[in-house]
Write an enzyme that holds these catalytic residues in place. Structure first.
Site, PDB file in Angstrom:
ATOM      1  CD  GLU A 165      49.933  10.760  30.134  1.00 29.24           C
ATOM      2  OE1 GLU A 165      51.072  10.944  30.629  1.00 29.24           O
ATOM      3  OE2 GLU A 165      49.686  10.959  28.917  1.00 29.24           O
ATOM      4  CB  THR A 206      54.061   8.407  37.634  1.00 28.67           C
ATOM      5  OG1 THR A 206      53.145   9.211  36.901  1.00 28.67           O
ATOM      6  CG2 THR A 206      55.470   8.951  37.489  1.00 28.67           C
ATOM      7  CD  GLU A 218      60.590  13.891  33.638  1.00 29.05           C
ATOM      8  OE1 GLU A 218      60.521  12.655  33.463  1.00 29.05           O
ATOM      9  OE2 GLU A 218      59.709  14.682  33.272  1.00 29.05           O
ATOM     10  CG  ASP A 254      50.468  15.010  36.585  1.00 31.64           C
ATOM     11  OD1 ASP A 254      51.421  15.319  37.320  1.00 31.64           O
ATOM     12  OD2 ASP A 254      50.591  14.849  35.355  1.00 31.64           O
ATOM     13  CD  GLU A 270      50.764  17.764  25.689  1.00 30.92           C
ATOM     14  OE1 GLU A 270      51.522  18.056  26.626  1.00 30.92           O
ATOM     15  OE2 GLU A 270      50.606  16.593  25.288  1.00 30.92           O
TER      16      GLU A 270
END
EC number: 3.2.1.-
Length: 503
Positions: free
Chosen positions: A399, A491, A102, A247, A355
């Site tokens: 996304e 990302t 992160e 992912d 979600e």
């Protein structure tokens, strides 16, 4: 040859009005954050309070930096620019655990993107050249503080860290995404500073993912398991997919090739293997809506018909791969995934997708406990929509809009602009509350079913940026600008200058 850029009709009054509306929403969210939370990490927009879940270094400010820049918002960009030099990246919130993943995608990515933009196409937004240099210095200092994470027997980094004194949480494994989503940012830092060590550290960890062992951890060519042993570099399972935890490893394979097709040709090869296997083995069509395409997860070679909002980046990633490899089959498959994810938005009462969701196929056995049928209270919804909801929250994820953006940049088809606008309007109408935007409890209840009083930093970095760029004038930092990519988005949607193009 690279794909030629479509004719982007972003000079229309409609596009200008939509872009302006997104800029207004960004400014509203920023004003609330700046008044009640800055320089903390997150705003709680209902209680007008704050939290520090990302080390207390101002995550929302750093995530907003590149978005303010591409919007041409010099006032906000310069506030953040002047703040960056004051951050002590050696002093996190006492006792807080630091995620290498992160911290890399939000802070390191945000700083590098800001530096690349202000040293290049958006240099006119500030006169403070000394502060721009400080941005890169701060990125390097942050990486120096995090580098001990790679001091493992294999070189695969630990993800969960502590500073002062340096330490980890004692985990003996790390995950596919949290290992494989560092290489773009750390390599860019090496290229900007001339210190090869940063890129070499991340690439060493990545090497175990590019050559996975044991063989059983790769149930389909290019598709691998999730957990990797820090000592041996061996995969511990064969479960995964284009879902959270896995992912962005697949995302970065093709993005590293975009970043430098000479140094990272092998990354492209692995992406092609994974993409081809996904099309052949994971593509799935719900029993009630065979027109829709989702990607299944897997446990070994057993398919699990479950997906997530997180996974809906995959359409955009396939489209990007098709553009840079000049392979229409990847673009077409990506567009099919985009259409499926749009349905998860259009089907719900709020116009926002859930979600997590599931489906079954025509061949799913009634007693398949890993792929259960929809519950009775969702049977009618499933019949109409082709999925049923297993987690109804919306935590301000980007996304689906991200993939709309790539679809538009590949095709120039205004339908994708309309879908992105519909999504933005729904989010702005439903999640906008108090001094910012809050998470929703239930996307399939009109009004969202209540709020969770939290505004994550990626609202600034991703939701606002993709919602804006799809309507904004073409520019060098846009995907597929004049048929090439001068920038590649990490990302967290921070645009990183590709290698070999002068700043």
């Amino acid at each position: 040859m690279p794909a030629r850029s479509p004719n982007y009709d972003t000079n229309s009054r409609q596009s200008e009005e939509r872009a302006a509306a997104v800029k207004e929403a960004f400014q509203f969210a920023w004003d609330g954050y700046y008044k009640y939370a800055f320089p903390h990490d997150e705003l709680h927009p209902i209680s007008n309070s704050f939290s520090d879940s990302r080390n207390g270094w101002g995550a929302s400010a750093i995530d907003a930096f590149s978005t303010a820049l591409v919007m041409g918002n010099a006032d906000v960009a310069n506030i953040i620019l002047n703040y960056i030099g004051t951050i002590d990246f050696g002093a996190p919130v006492p006792g807080s655990q630091i995620s290498l993943f992160e911290t890399t995608i939000r802070y390191l990515g945000g700083l590098l993107a800001g530096y690349d933009l202000l040293s290049g196409p958006l240099s006119g937004l500030t006169n403070n050249t000394a502060a721009v240099k400080t941005v890169l210095d701060q990125a390097q200092g942050l990486a120096n503080n995090l580098s001990f994470a790679f001091n493992t027997p294999s070189g695969i980094p630990s993800n969960n860290l502590y500073l002062n004194p340096e330490g980890t949480d004692g985990s003996t494994t790390n995950g596919l995404a949290t290992i494989g989503t560092l290489v773009l940012e750390w390599t860019r830092l090496s290229d900007l500073t001339g210190n090869d060590t940063y890129g070499e550290l991340a690439q060493k960890g990545e090497s175990y993912l590019l050559d996975p062992h044991p063989a059983s951890s790769e149930p389909f060519p290019g598709l691998v398991g999730t957990n990797v042993d820090l000592s041996s570099g061996l995969f511990q399972d064969a479960s995964g997919g284009w879902v959270g935890g896995d992912d962005s490893f697949y995302e970065y394979l093709i993005k590293m090739y975009v970043y430098d097709p000479v140094r990272f040709a092998s990354y492209k090869d692995r992406w092609v293997l994974a993409a081809d296997s996904t099309i052949e083995y994971l593509a799935s069509h719900p029993s009630t809506r065979p027109d829709l395409t989702f990607t299944a997860a897997y446990n070994g070679q057993e398919l699990l018909f479950v997906s997530e909002h997180l996974a809906c980046f995959n359409g955009g990633n396939f489209i990007l791969g098709g553009l840079v490899l000049n392979e229409q089959k990847y673009i077409d498959f990506g567009l099919a995934l985009v259409h499926g994810c749009e349905d998860t938005y259009a089907s719900d009462a709020t116009g926002i997708g859930p979600e997590e969701f599931r489906w079954v196929t025509d061949t799913t056995a009634a007693n398949d406990t890993n792929n259960p049928p929809p519950p009775a209270d969702q049977q009618a919804f499933y019949t109409k929509s082709g999925f049923y909801i297993t987690s109804s929250v919306y935590i301000l994820r980007p996304e689906v809009i991200e993939s709309f953006y790539y679809a538009y940049r590949a095709t120039g088809n205004s339908t994708y602009q309309d879908w992105a606008w519909n999504a933005f309007v729904a989010i702005n109408a439903t999640a906008r509350v108090g001094s910012g935007f809050a998470e929703l409890d239930n996307v399939n209840v009109k009004g969202g079913g209540g709020f969770n009083d939290f505004q994550d930093s990626f609202l600034f970095a991703e939701v606002m940026k993709y919602s804006y760029l799809i309507h904004a004038p073409d520019a060098t930092f846009q995907v597929n600008h004049d048929g090439v990519n001068q920038f590649v988005f990490n990302t967290e949607a921070h645009p990183i200058k590709v290698a070999g193009i002068p700043i």
